[in-house]
Design a protein around this motif. Structure first.
Motif: not given
Length: 96
Positions: A2, A4, A9-11, A22
């Motif tokens: 996950k 942000r 929030e994106y999976t 990240k």
């Protein structure tokens, strides 16, 4: 994993490392925020499109620079090859 971006929030499914993923998400988030900071009335969706264009432009410029560097290295190798002893030139000595 996950991430942000702009508070959402994106999976994501990816084979890349978490650190890499990240970092990519953080870069996208920072680019969108920088564009939004330049305009008080811009919609987030438009800022995201402009960020995508900016990031893609950066990618294309880096690819072009890499191609130019590769060409320069190949030319340098070609220029240096005649100065090397025959055994170091990588040439097939039996073909001469």
């Amino acid at each position: 994993m996950k991430v942000r971006i702009m508070g959402e929030e994106y999976t994501l499914r990816t084979e890349a490392s978490q650190e890499h993923t990240k970092a990519v998400a953080d870069h996208v988030d920072k680019t969108i925020k920088a564009i939004l900071n330049g305009s008080a009335t811009m919609e987030t969706q438009k800022a995201a499109i402009l960020a995508a264009l900016q990031i893609t432009d950066d990618l294309f410029r880096e690819r072009m620079a890499m191609e130019e560097l590769t060409a320069d290295i190949k030319q340098l190798a070609a220029d240096i090859r005649p100065l090397l002893p025959p055994a170091k030139r990588g040439e097939d000595l039996g073909a001469a």
